[in-house]
Structure formats: C-alpha cells, structure tokens
Design an enzyme around this catalytic site. Structure first.
Site, mmCIF file in Angstrom:
data_model
loop_
_atom_site.group_PDB
_atom_site.id
_atom_site.type_symbol
_atom_site.label_atom_id
_atom_site.label_comp_id
_atom_site.label_asym_id
_atom_site.label_seq_id
_atom_site.Cartn_x
_atom_site.Cartn_y
_atom_site.Cartn_z
ATOM 1 N N ASN A 230 -31.881 -6.693 -4.895
ATOM 2 C CA ASN A 230 -31.734 -7.777 -4.290
ATOM 3 C C ASN A 230 -31.851 -9.159 -5.136
ATOM 4 O O ASN A 230 -31.266 -10.044 -4.957
ATOM 5 C CB ASN A 230 -32.616 -7.782 -2.960
ATOM 6 C CG ASN A 230 -34.038 -7.986 -3.398
ATOM 7 O OD1 ASN A 230 -34.484 -7.099 -4.070
ATOM 8 N ND2 ASN A 230 -34.593 -8.888 -3.094
ATOM 9 N N HIS A 231 -32.452 -8.980 -6.256
ATOM 10 C CA HIS A 231 -32.599 -10.080 -7.214
ATOM 11 C C HIS A 231 -31.446 -10.167 -8.302
ATOM 12 O O HIS A 231 -31.505 -11.164 -8.890
ATOM 13 C CB HIS A 231 -34.009 -9.785 -7.977
ATOM 14 C CG HIS A 231 -35.171 -10.455 -6.865
ATOM 15 N ND1 HIS A 231 -35.661 -11.821 -6.891
ATOM 16 C CD2 HIS A 231 -35.788 -9.635 -5.968
ATOM 17 C CE1 HIS A 231 -36.713 -11.834 -5.869
ATOM 18 N NE2 HIS A 231 -36.898 -10.750 -5.400
ATOM 19 N N ARG B 44 -38.384 -9.345 6.645
ATOM 20 C CA ARG B 44 -37.835 -10.280 5.730
ATOM 21 C C ARG B 44 -36.845 -11.476 6.089
ATOM 22 O O ARG B 44 -36.635 -12.272 5.279
ATOM 23 C CB ARG B 44 -37.144 -9.560 4.499
ATOM 24 C CG ARG B 44 -38.171 -8.641 3.809
ATOM 25 C CD ARG B 44 -37.226 -7.830 2.749
ATOM 26 N NE ARG B 44 -38.098 -6.481 2.231
ATOM 27 C CZ ARG B 44 -38.708 -6.856 1.102
ATOM 28 N NH1 ARG B 44 -38.899 -7.953 0.355
ATOM 29 N NH2 ARG B 44 -39.217 -5.781 0.623
ATOM 30 N N HIS C 73 -38.586 -2.091 -4.568
ATOM 31 C CA HIS C 73 -38.119 -3.010 -3.790
ATOM 32 C C HIS C 73 -39.533 -3.579 -2.949
ATOM 33 O O HIS C 73 -39.548 -4.556 -2.327
ATOM 34 C CB HIS C 73 -37.302 -2.836 -2.583
ATOM 35 C CG HIS C 73 -36.595 -3.789 -1.629
ATOM 36 N ND1 HIS C 73 -36.250 -5.028 -2.297
ATOM 37 C CD2 HIS C 73 -36.565 -3.850 -0.392
ATOM 38 C CE1 HIS C 73 -35.935 -5.863 -1.148
ATOM 39 N NE2 HIS C 73 -36.098 -5.371 -0.345
ATOM 40 N N HIS D 245 -32.225 0.556 -4.760
ATOM 41 C CA HIS D 245 -33.215 -0.305 -4.814
ATOM 42 C C HIS D 245 -33.963 -0.673 -3.284
ATOM 43 O O HIS D 245 -35.197 -0.371 -3.392
ATOM 44 C CB HIS D 245 -32.720 -1.730 -5.248
ATOM 45 C CG HIS D 245 -33.845 -2.720 -5.407
ATOM 46 N ND1 HIS D 245 -34.865 -2.743 -6.154
ATOM 47 C CD2 HIS D 245 -34.147 -3.837 -4.573
ATOM 48 C CE1 HIS D 245 -35.603 -3.899 -6.155
ATOM 49 N NE2 HIS D 245 -35.217 -4.280 -4.790
ATOM 50 N N ASP E 277 -38.863 -1.494 -9.743
ATOM 51 C CA ASP E 277 -39.137 -3.116 -10.227
ATOM 52 C C ASP E 277 -39.764 -3.412 -11.446
ATOM 53 O O ASP E 277 -40.602 -2.880 -11.708
ATOM 54 C CB ASP E 277 -39.744 -3.839 -9.061
ATOM 55 C CG ASP E 277 -39.007 -3.918 -7.775
ATOM 56 O OD1 ASP E 277 -38.413 -2.802 -7.469
ATOM 57 O OD2 ASP E 277 -39.112 -4.900 -6.876
ATOM 58 N N ASP F 156 -34.022 -5.092 -9.749
ATOM 59 C CA ASP F 156 -34.975 -6.091 -9.882
ATOM 60 C C ASP F 156 -35.468 -6.321 -11.425
ATOM 61 O O ASP F 156 -36.639 -6.142 -11.628
ATOM 62 C CB ASP F 156 -36.114 -6.107 -8.937
ATOM 63 C CG ASP F 156 -35.668 -6.544 -7.356
ATOM 64 O OD1 ASP F 156 -34.635 -6.783 -7.093
ATOM 65 O OD2 ASP F 156 -36.623 -6.938 -6.369
ATOM 66 N N ASP G 101 -36.386 -12.543 -12.236
ATOM 67 C CA ASP G 101 -37.093 -13.407 -11.285
ATOM 68 C C ASP G 101 -38.779 -12.952 -11.227
ATOM 69 O O ASP G 101 -39.222 -11.890 -11.590
ATOM 70 C CB ASP G 101 -36.754 -13.129 -9.794
ATOM 71 C CG ASP G 101 -35.225 -13.714 -9.465
ATOM 72 O OD1 ASP G 101 -35.158 -14.909 -10.059
ATOM 73 O OD2 ASP G 101 -34.677 -13.392 -8.488
ATOM 74 N N ARG G 102 -39.426 -14.023 -11.116
ATOM 75 C CA ARG G 102 -40.892 -14.143 -11.073
ATOM 76 C C ARG G 102 -41.758 -13.691 -12.197
ATOM 77 O O ARG G 102 -42.548 -14.332 -12.557
ATOM 78 C CB ARG G 102 -41.368 -12.832 -9.838
ATOM 79 C CG ARG G 102 -41.078 -13.231 -8.605
ATOM 80 C CD ARG G 102 -41.717 -12.543 -7.564
ATOM 81 N NE ARG G 102 -41.565 -12.845 -6.245
ATOM 82 C CZ ARG G 102 -40.804 -12.304 -5.402
ATOM 83 N NH1 ARG G 102 -40.407 -10.917 -5.394
ATOM 84 N NH2 ARG G 102 -40.585 -12.903 -3.994
ATOM 85 N N HIS H 54 -39.174 -7.013 -12.710
ATOM 86 C CA HIS H 54 -39.256 -8.301 -12.581
ATOM 87 C C HIS H 54 -39.641 -9.158 -13.925
ATOM 88 O O HIS H 54 -40.690 -10.004 -13.838
ATOM 89 C CB HIS H 54 -40.220 -8.743 -11.405
ATOM 90 C CG HIS H 54 -39.648 -8.444 -10.113
ATOM 91 N ND1 HIS H 54 -38.746 -9.314 -9.685
ATOM 92 C CD2 HIS H 54 -39.908 -7.698 -9.123
ATOM 93 C CE1 HIS H 54 -38.289 -8.988 -8.173
ATOM 94 N NE2 HIS H 54 -39.222 -7.935 -8.281
#
Length: 333
Positions: free
Chosen positions: A145-146, A246, A273, A197, A85, A113, A116-117, A87
């Site tokens: 997943n992002h 989740r 992840h 991921h 990740d 990923d 995001d964030r 991000h």
C-alpha cells in the site's frame, strides 16, 4: 538466411544487454559493499544518484510490465524466502541477504512496503529493483500500500526524495512511482502458497481475477487492487467482511480465510502489512488455525524493539521462521 540488417540489430541488442547487466552489477556491488554510517548505527553510508534512479526505475518498470499481476512461481524455486515490510530499513535488507544469500544464489518474494517511515527507502527499493532486473527469476516483488503516489506523499518517501535531491527530488520520486505503478500485486508459489501485501478480498471469485487487474495503475480507493494491499485479518471482527478500521478496504474473520483457502485450493496465505504487540517477539502472527500468517521484516520498527521475520519454504515445502534481532547500539553489521 539472416540479412545483414538483422545481424546488426542483434549485435546492438546483445551489446545493450551486456551494458545493462554490467551497470546493474556495478550498482549492486557498490550498494552491498558500502560501510555503515558512523553517525547512525542503523543506516548505511551510501547515496543513490538521480541518474541511477532514472535508469533502474525504467528497467524495473519494463520488467514488472512483462509479468502477470499474479506471479506464478513453480516448485523449482524452492527453497524460497518471503520477506515482509521493510520501510526503508536498508541495513536490515542487507542483513537478510547476508544471512540467506544474495539473489541469484537464493530466491526471494518481497511483499511490499519498501519505502516510507524509514530513512533509506530510496536505497532499499533501488537495490531490490536492481536485483530484480538482474535476476528476475530469483527475486520477485509485490506491491504494498506504500508503493503508491498518495501514500508516499503522506508518510515520508516524497519528503525523503526532496531532502536527498532538492529541487530534483520530485522528478526522482516520479521515476520510482512509475515503476511502482507497474508492480504485480501477488504471487502464487507452487500453486499452494498465496502471497500478497495486505489480504484477501470479497471481489475475488477465483485467483484468475487478480490477473485481470490492469497495470500500470495507481492503488484505487475501492476494489480488488485496493484490498490486496490494504485489507487485514481481524479475529474480533463481525462474521465475514467488515469495513476496516483503517478507513479503507475491509477486515475479515478466520472463517472467511478458511473458506477462501478451500475454494481456491490454497494451503497457506502469507501476508505483511501489520505489526502488533504480540509480534514484537518473533515478528509473525498466525491466523485461522494456520491458514494465514502475517510477517514483518523491519527490525526495531519505529523503535518498537521488534524482531524481523523472514519465512523460508524448503524443498520439502516445510515453513521455517527466520528471525533477526534488533541491532544494539554500537554493534557492527
């Protein structure tokens, strides 16, 4: 004998390819040479234009579409680096390239990923896409997943695009979403190291099932494509498969990991992840007596003070963990 029309078409194709290569190299050089932002020591002072997003996203979507959903990478690519990740930690991505070599010189698999964030998701994913388009046999990108319409609406990437591009932000975002929808879901390195991921799935009978995922696609709420980006190992879970905490996909225990590896002739599964308290120092965590490992490559994620970890597999197939410590305030990259 080559007809005159064929000669013209071939010349135009070569000219177009040369233009594409020049465009990508110019973009990459600008992104890699940009200075750090004096107002934020964790960010790079650079901007990606809407036109660059449109052009490179279209290049990337076409390139991703030409690949199998399970990318098979042969032993000639060793040594290879596996990155978890990011991000939106664009500065960390540049640090990784600075330490291990730029794509074209070094080989990489990224596990998703990218957005995001973090605050520089656009810069992060566009540099990766540009490098992939320029060196598709040196830099491979898996979907996280992002990298999805719904998730990016919730966790910041859509808002980042709106903030940076105003009323045109949603269109820039949609160009990147289109590229995301074409991303492969997993990679298999020299037939023995499986990368994705999230994790494994009860919907896999053989690895060939991954190639049956039709793309382009959004990430569905159930099924194999969902599990590859959402599922998690959980040592305290019930035996076998359990519904994930989740609220989407599954969790699985060590026995399930070992059985999956045995059934599919896999030595190691590398996934991303997750970041947990026991990963703060070292940026990675082992599962199932060494059959699976989780890595996380964004340092100081959400101010956790965690290390960034990248896996390097050398020519002898040995696995090395390469760490980057969080950058302290005032430190120059």
């Amino acid at each position: 004998m080559i007809q005159e029309s064929e000669r013209v078409d071939g010349d135009e194709e070569n000219e177009n390819d040369e233009e594409r290569v020049t465009y990508l190299k110019t973009f990459i050089a600008r992104m890699m040479a940009a200075p750090m932002n004096p107002k934020s020591k964790a960010e790079v002072d650079v901007t990606v234009t809407r036109e660059e997003i449109r052009i490179i996203s279209n290049y990337a979507a076409a390139s991703f579409a030409s690949l199998n959903t399970l990318m098979r990478i042969d032993e000639d690519c060793l040594p290879i680096h596996i990155v978890g990740d990011l991000h939106g930690h664009f500065a960390d991505l540049r640090r990784i390239f600075g330490k291990h070599g730029a794509p074209g010189i070094s080989n990489y698999v990224f596990l998703g990923d990218y957005v995001d964030r973090g605050r520089q998701g656009t810069e992060t994913v566009m540099l990766l896409m540009a490098y992939h388009c320029l060196y598709p046999d040196h830099l491979y990108m898996c979907r996280g997943n992002h990298e999805d319409y719904n998730t990016t609406m919730t966790y910041g990437f859509y808002d980042e695009c709106r903030m940076k591009y105003g009323k045109r932000g949603p269109l820039a975002w949609l160009h990147m979403i289109n590229a995301f929808n074409h991303l492969p879901f997993a990679a298999l390195i020299f037939g023995r190291v499986l990368c994705m991921h999230g994790g494994i799935s009860p919907h896999i009978q053989t690895l060939d099932d991954i190639d049956n995922i039709q793309r382009p696609t959004f990430v569905p709420s159930y099924g194999l494509a969902c599990d590859l980006v959402w599922s998690d190992p959980e040592s305290t879970s019930n035996i076998g498969w359990s519904l994930s905490a989740r609220g989407i996909s599954f969790s699985f225990d060590d026995v399930t990991i070992e059985k999956f590896c045995q059934n599919n002739d896999i030595d190691l599964i590398v996934r991303a992840h997750q970041i947990s308290s026991d990963m703060v120092k070292g940026g990675h965590k082992w599962h199932a007596s060494g059959r699976m490992v989780t890595i996380f490559s964004a340092a100081n994620y959400l101010s956790m003070g965690n290390d960034s970890c990248v896996i390097r597999i050398d020519e002898q197939r040995n696995v090395h963990f390469c760490l980057l410590r969080p950058v302290k305030a005032g430190h120059k990259h």
